[in-house]
Design a protein around this motif. Structure first.
Motif, short mmCIF file in Angstrom:
data_model
loop_
_atom_site.label_atom_id
_atom_site.label_comp_id
_atom_site.label_asym_id
_atom_site.label_seq_id
_atom_site.Cartn_x
_atom_site.Cartn_y
_atom_site.Cartn_z
N ARG A 29 -2.75 -31.81 -15.61
CA ARG A 29 -4.13 -31.34 -15.80
C ARG A 29 -4.23 -29.86 -15.44
NH1 ARG A 29 -8.34 -34.91 -12.62
NH2 ARG A 29 -9.73 -33.50 -13.77
N ILE A 30 -5.27 -29.25 -15.95
CA ILE A 30 -5.61 -27.88 -15.55
C ILE A 30 -6.34 -27.97 -14.21
CG2 ILE A 30 -7.05 -25.90 -16.16
CD1 ILE A 30 -6.48 -26.64 -19.12
N TYR A 31 -5.98 -27.09 -13.28
CA TYR A 31 -6.65 -27.10 -11.97
C TYR A 31 -7.01 -25.66 -11.60
CZ TYR A 31 -1.91 -26.01 -10.26
OH TYR A 31 -0.68 -25.44 -10.05
N ARG A 32 -7.67 -25.51 -10.48
CA ARG A 32 -8.10 -24.16 -10.06
C ARG A 32 -7.71 -23.90 -8.62
NH1 ARG A 32 -14.36 -24.90 -8.47
NH2 ARG A 32 -14.48 -27.17 -8.61
N VAL A 33 -7.37 -22.64 -8.38
CA VAL A 33 -6.98 -22.17 -7.05
C VAL A 33 -7.85 -20.98 -6.71
CG1 VAL A 33 -5.09 -21.22 -5.67
CG2 VAL A 33 -4.61 -22.98 -7.38
N PRO A 34 -8.41 -20.91 -5.52
CA PRO A 34 -9.28 -19.78 -5.19
C PRO A 34 -8.50 -18.49 -4.99
CG PRO A 34 -9.02 -21.19 -3.28
CD PRO A 34 -8.34 -21.89 -4.42
N ASP A 35 -8.97 -17.43 -5.64
CA ASP A 35 -8.43 -16.10 -5.42
C ASP A 35 -9.45 -15.34 -4.57
OD1 ASP A 35 -6.80 -13.91 -5.56
OD2 ASP A 35 -6.57 -13.95 -7.74
N LYS A 36 -9.25 -14.06 -4.33
CA LYS A 36 -10.12 -13.31 -3.44
C LYS A 36 -11.58 -13.30 -3.89
CE LYS A 36 -7.63 -9.61 -3.62
NZ LYS A 36 -7.16 -8.22 -3.42
N ASP A 37 -11.80 -13.12 -5.20
CA ASP A 37 -13.18 -12.95 -5.65
C ASP A 37 -13.59 -13.92 -6.75
OD1 ASP A 37 -11.49 -11.92 -7.53
OD2 ASP A 37 -12.64 -10.09 -7.90
N ARG A 38 -12.70 -14.83 -7.13
CA ARG A 38 -13.04 -15.77 -8.20
C ARG A 38 -12.00 -16.88 -8.23
NH1 ARG A 38 -12.55 -12.27 -13.58
NH2 ARG A 38 -12.73 -10.48 -12.23
N TRP A 39 -12.27 -17.89 -9.04
CA TRP A 39 -11.28 -18.95 -9.24
C TRP A 39 -10.22 -18.49 -10.22
CZ3 TRP A 39 -11.10 -23.04 -6.21
CH2 TRP A 39 -12.26 -23.47 -5.57
N ASN A 40 -8.97 -18.89 -9.96
CA ASN A 40 -7.89 -18.69 -10.91
C ASN A 40 -7.60 -20.05 -11.53
OD1 ASN A 40 -5.60 -17.79 -12.31
ND2 ASN A 40 -5.02 -16.41 -10.65
N ILE A 41 -7.85 -20.18 -12.82
CA ILE A 41 -7.63 -21.44 -13.52
C ILE A 41 -6.15 -21.52 -13.89
CG2 ILE A 41 -8.37 -22.92 -15.42
CD1 ILE A 41 -10.61 -22.05 -13.48
N ILE A 42 -5.48 -22.58 -13.46
CA ILE A 42 -4.02 -22.68 -13.58
C ILE A 42 -3.63 -23.70 -14.65
CG2 ILE A 42 -1.88 -23.15 -12.36
CD1 ILE A 42 -3.34 -20.65 -11.34
N VAL A 43 -2.76 -23.28 -15.55
CA VAL A 43 -2.20 -24.18 -16.55
C VAL A 43 -0.70 -24.28 -16.32
CG1 VAL A 43 -4.00 -23.57 -18.22
CG2 VAL A 43 -1.81 -22.40 -18.30
N SER A 44 -0.14 -25.44 -16.66
CA SER A 44 1.28 -25.63 -16.41
C SER A 44 1.99 -26.43 -17.49
CB SER A 44 1.49 -26.32 -15.05
OG SER A 44 0.74 -27.52 -14.97
N ARG A 45 1.28 -27.27 -18.24
CA ARG A 45 1.93 -28.03 -19.29
C ARG A 45 2.36 -27.12 -20.42
NH1 ARG A 45 -2.27 -32.61 -20.38
NH2 ARG A 45 -2.28 -31.52 -22.39
N PRO A 46 3.52 -27.38 -21.04
CA PRO A 46 3.98 -26.52 -22.13
C PRO A 46 2.96 -26.34 -23.25
CG PRO A 46 5.74 -27.97 -21.44
CD PRO A 46 4.52 -28.41 -20.70
N ASP A 47 2.26 -27.41 -23.63
CA ASP A 47 1.28 -27.28 -24.71
C ASP A 47 0.10 -26.41 -24.29
OD1 ASP A 47 0.65 -29.44 -22.93
OD2 ASP A 47 -0.90 -30.10 -24.32
N GLN A 48 -0.28 -26.48 -23.01
CA GLN A 48 -1.37 -25.64 -22.52
C GLN A 48 -0.95 -24.17 -22.49
OE1 GLN A 48 -1.85 -27.47 -18.71
NE2 GLN A 48 -3.15 -29.14 -19.46
N ILE A 49 0.30 -23.92 -22.10
CA ILE A 49 0.80 -22.55 -22.08
C ILE A 49 0.85 -21.99 -23.50
CG2 ILE A 49 2.86 -21.15 -21.63
CD1 ILE A 49 3.28 -22.85 -19.12
N GLU A 50 1.23 -22.82 -24.46
CA GLU A 50 1.23 -22.38 -25.85
C GLU A 50 -0.19 -22.03 -26.30
OE1 GLU A 50 3.65 -21.73 -28.04
OE2 GLU A 50 5.13 -22.07 -26.48
N GLU A 51 -1.16 -22.84 -25.93
CA GLU A 51 -2.55 -22.54 -26.28
C GLU A 51 -3.01 -21.25 -25.63
OE1 GLU A 51 -5.50 -25.83 -26.49
OE2 GLU A 51 -3.86 -27.05 -25.69
N LEU A 52 -2.59 -21.05 -24.39
CA LEU A 52 -2.96 -19.83 -23.66
C LEU A 52 -2.41 -18.60 -24.35
CD1 LEU A 52 -4.31 -18.69 -21.08
CD2 LEU A 52 -2.14 -19.03 -19.90
#
Length: 518
Positions: free
Chosen positions: A89-112
């Motif tokens: 799944r796509i998840y989020r990690v907090p950065d200093k001033d906003r959320w960083n939306i994280i992708v990891s599946r190969p198909d998601q990276i291709e879409e990105l």
């Protein structure tokens, strides 16, 4: 009662209370309270646009801030937690001033990577992160002809330029690393910075400027100046930034100093173009010449061309120095890699000579850098994009405009399913894979895929990676053939330093060098 009397009465009332009203108290105090309550309600109870995306750590406004602050030096650990828990799944990690939306599946990276630039933008992200328009000028963002030069002329001419690159690598290493019979301890990172700055500028601006210590130092310092300047500008409103650049940063001074060295060369080359045409006799083959050919209008000015040269140095020097230092620490801590690489390098050079073709046939050397980039890299994320419009992934995950998205580089590269024993460094991992694949180049250092993204992936993958790979391999090949190396603390590799999204080799560590004993 006259108006004056009314004002006097209100004034007396103000003085008779512990606080003062300028208007009738009851009505306006309740209005003020209502306004404050409304603002607070909007802040704390408005619909969270990211509520549908699972979060690592605290998901609230305050809790996520403390997660980000606490995890400044453990961002990679947040990635690992999210990757293990939400791997598909796509998840989020907090950065200093906003959320960083994280992708990891190969198909998601291709879409990105395939998303249009006007929807998910790399360039706008970089400009916002580094204030490129403010610090380096708007044309560097609006007219990126230097990218075409690096991707085109530089890459296509690597075979022709390799002799110059190799010569400068050898001379720079000899000048910075003494070839003595006894062990010499050297500050590793700063030594590699000097060598890479000199070798890179042999190709960027040519002789003799690539050996000018003042010119090299201004390019080395430029990265630090940009980062310090960014920290100043991030606190400034947009309308004050141009003034702040002039008064509070050292960037204009850097441009002027670099221009002092580049200006006479640019004038001399332009005079020859004016007299003999663009293909004048003995025209240098380097980035500066290509930039002068491509530039039009005001971009042909000395400050503008100087900016381009500083920019390519900004992109090249410290990234390559960190990559080389990462690999050097592995070699110095595990010197059993030395002899197998020496055997391969000597055999290839005996057959191919010191050529670019030879670099492609040194599979163990190539594997060593690819594995170092997998295991370390210089960033825990890659393929970072800023959403200029709403975007929806094929799995239905909605990404609001203004979001930051990245690929989970660190976690992808440590995935045991993709890389068995991924938490261990295996310098010849990819050489062993290639040995079973014949002529397949999939696992070459410079090749990217959804499972290998230290250079990014797709059209925005690092355009200078082909040049950098040849430079780094030429350096390591020369070092392996001519030097013995070890860590001061033998067998112990200095731990990396995690700083937010960056994975930095220990810049304080020393490595021991001596002339190779035959």
């Amino acid at each position: 009662m006259s108006s004056d009397s009314m004002n006097l009465s209100l004034s007396n009332l103000n003085y008779s209370l512990p606080f003062r009203f300028k208007e009738p108290p009851l009505t306006f105090s309740w209005i003020g309270f209502a306004l404050i309550a409304t603002v607070l309600a909007l802040i704390f109870f408005k619909r969270d646009p990211y509520a549908h995306i699972p979060a690592v750590g605290g998901s609230g406004m305050i809790s996520s801030y403390f997660t980000a602050k606490k995890s400044y030096n453990q961002f990679h650990e947040l990635l690992s937690i999210g990757y293990a828990k939400y791997k598909n799944r796509i998840y989020r990690v907090p950065d200093k001033d906003r959320w960083n939306i994280i992708v990891s599946r190969p198909d998601q990276i291709e879409e990105l990577r395939k998303a249009p630039d006007d929807v998910l933008s790399f360039n706008v992200f970089i400009n916002e992160k580094l204030f490129v328009k403010d610090l380096m000028g708007p044309t560097l963002v609006e007219n990126e002809y230097h990218i075409g030069i690096i991707r085109g002329q530089l890459t296509k001419n690597l075979s022709h330029l390799f002799d110059d690159l190799r010569e400068e690598v050898e001379l720079a290493m000899d000048d910075n690393i003494p070839l003595t019979e006894y062990w010499t301890s050297l500050h590793a990172y700063s030594t590699m910075v000097q060598i890479i700055a000199r070798a890179s500028n042999r190709i960027f601006v040519g002789l003799p400027l690539c050996r000018n210590t003042e010119y090299l130092q201004v390019n080395i310092d430029y990265t630090a100046n940009i980062n310090k300047s960014r920290d100043i500008l991030i606190r400034m409103p947009a309308f004050l930034r141009p003034l702040a650049v002039k008064l509070l940063t050292t960037v204009p001074k850097s441009i002027a100093l670099a221009g002092k060295h580049l200006g006479p060369i640019i004038k001399e080359r332009q005079a020859k173009i004016d007299e003999y045409g663009p293909d004048y006799p003995d025209k240098p083959i380097d980035f500066l010449s290509w930039a002068m050919d491509e530039a039009t209008g005001e971009e042909r000015g000395i400050p503008e061309l100087t900016n381009r040269v500083l920019l390519v140095n900004f992109a090249a020097i410290h990234t390559s120095s960190m990559s080389f230092t990462h690999a050097l620490y592995h070699l110095a801590a595990e010197p059993h890699y030395l002899q197998p690489m020496r055997d391969e390098i000597e055999a290839v050079i005996a057959k191919e000579g010191w050529t670019k073709v030879a670099m492609t046939k040194m599979h163990k050397l190539d594997s060593f850098f690819r594995e170092s980039q997998r295991y370390n890299g210089i960033s825990f994320v890659s393929l970072t994009r800023l959403a200029l419009k709403d975007f929806t992934f094929s799995d239905g995950t909605f990404i609001p405009k203004g979001s930051l998205l990245s690929a989970a580089t660190y976690s992808i590269h440590r995935d045991e399913e993709k890389y068995p024993d991924g938490d261990k460094f295996d310098g010849f991992r990819f050489a062993k894979i290639r040995a079973g694949e014949g002529l397949n180049t999939t696992h070459q250092f410079v090749n990217t895929s959804p499972d290998y993204v230290p250079f990014g992936h797709g059209k925005h993958a690092c355009p200078g990676r082909f040049f950098a790979a040849n430079e780094l391999k030429a350096m390591m090949a020369y070092l392996v053939l001519n030097y013995d190396v070890k860590m001061e603390n033998e067998g112990v590799r200095p731990p990396n330093v995690a700083a937010a999204l960056s994975c930095i080799p220990d810049v304080t560590a020393h490595v021991m060098f001596r002339r190779r004993r035959l």
